[in-house]
Write an enzyme that holds these catalytic residues in place. Structure first.
Site, short mmCIF file in Angstrom:
data_model
loop_
_atom_site.label_atom_id
_atom_site.label_comp_id
_atom_site.label_asym_id
_atom_site.label_seq_id
_atom_site.Cartn_x
_atom_site.Cartn_y
_atom_site.Cartn_z
N HIS A 102 0.93 5.20 1.02
CA HIS A 102 0.28 6.25 1.81
C HIS A 102 0.35 7.57 1.04
O HIS A 102 1.43 7.99 0.63
CB HIS A 102 1.00 6.47 3.13
N HIS A 123 0.85 -1.20 0.00
CA HIS A 123 0.00 0.00 0.00
C HIS A 123 0.88 1.24 0.00
O HIS A 123 1.96 1.26 0.59
CB HIS A 123 -0.95 0.02 1.20
P1 5GP Z 1 1.63 0.40 7.41
O1 5GP Z 1 2.25 0.72 8.72
O2 5GP Z 1 1.43 -1.09 7.21
O3 5GP Z 1 2.34 1.06 6.27
O4 5GP Z 1 0.23 1.10 7.43
C1 5GP Z 1 -0.98 0.45 7.56
C2 5GP Z 1 -2.04 1.51 7.62
O5 5GP Z 1 -3.29 0.87 7.54
C3 5GP Z 1 -2.05 2.32 8.92
O6 5GP Z 1 -1.85 3.70 8.62
C4 5GP Z 1 -3.41 2.03 9.54
O7 5GP Z 1 -3.99 3.17 10.14
C5 5GP Z 1 -4.21 1.56 8.33
N1 5GP Z 1 -5.26 0.59 8.68
C6 5GP Z 1 -5.12 -0.50 9.47
N2 5GP Z 1 -6.27 -1.17 9.54
C7 5GP Z 1 -7.15 -0.50 8.77
C8 5GP Z 1 -8.55 -0.71 8.46
O8 5GP Z 1 -9.18 -1.67 8.90
N3 5GP Z 1 -9.12 0.20 7.63
C9 5GP Z 1 -8.44 1.28 7.13
N4 5GP Z 1 -9.11 2.10 6.34
N5 5GP Z 1 -7.14 1.50 7.41
C10 5GP Z 1 -6.51 0.63 8.21
#
Ligand code: 5GP
Ligand code: ZN
Length: 137
Positions: A101, A99
């Protein structure tokens, strides 16, 4: 389907605030945003991390990031944005589905940038040479 939170969000099995979708990409608001409009752009195909993602899927995601960013700026009044990918657990990746951001930025929003650290000239030279060698061909 993978037993994966973001695969389930992309398929609609788990609800999200969807902002954009095409045949390759799904984009939705982060549930814990750093700023209003913080959007996650994901390939619909499952890849564990950006390092394992095909060039084609990553290119589609990055094209969507810019579309989504323009919409976020128009919708929220943000004046710019940061784009980030946490690639691997050591880099802070928590959800193991690639993903991107897209984080809208506002004047004086208080978000901090990366810290910096000193690296010696000799280490810079060696690292650049090692990387360049690995990147030949
Ligand atoms: P990472 O740290 O893996 O790059 O970011 C994962 C992101 O996914 C985090 O910013 C977190 O807030 C978001 N996230 C986690 N669970 C969910 C969810 O169930 N729905 C949404 N919309 N975002 C999520
Ligand atoms: Zn997935």
């Amino acid at each position: 389907m993978h037993d994966c939170l973001f695969c389930k969000i992309a398929s609609g099995a788990i609800p999200s605030h969807k902002v954009y979708e095409d045949d390759k990409v799904f984009a939705f608001l982060d549930i814990a945003p750093v700023n209003v409009g913080h959007t996650l752009v994901i390939p619909k195909q499952h890849f564990d991390s950006c390092d394992e993602t095909t060039d084609e899927a990553m290119a589609a995601a990055m094209a969507a990031v810019r579309k989504v960013a323009r919409a976020a700026m128009a919708a929220t009044g943000a004046e710019g944005y940061n784009v980030g990918i946490n690639c691997g657990a050591v880099a802070g990746q928590v959800v193991m589905h690639t993903h991107v951001h897209m984080m809208p930025r506002f004047p004086d929003d208080g978000l901090l940038h990366w810290g910096k650290r000193a690296v010696s000239e000799s280490e810079m030279q060696k690292t650049a040479a090692d990387m360049a060698e690995l990147l030949k061909n």
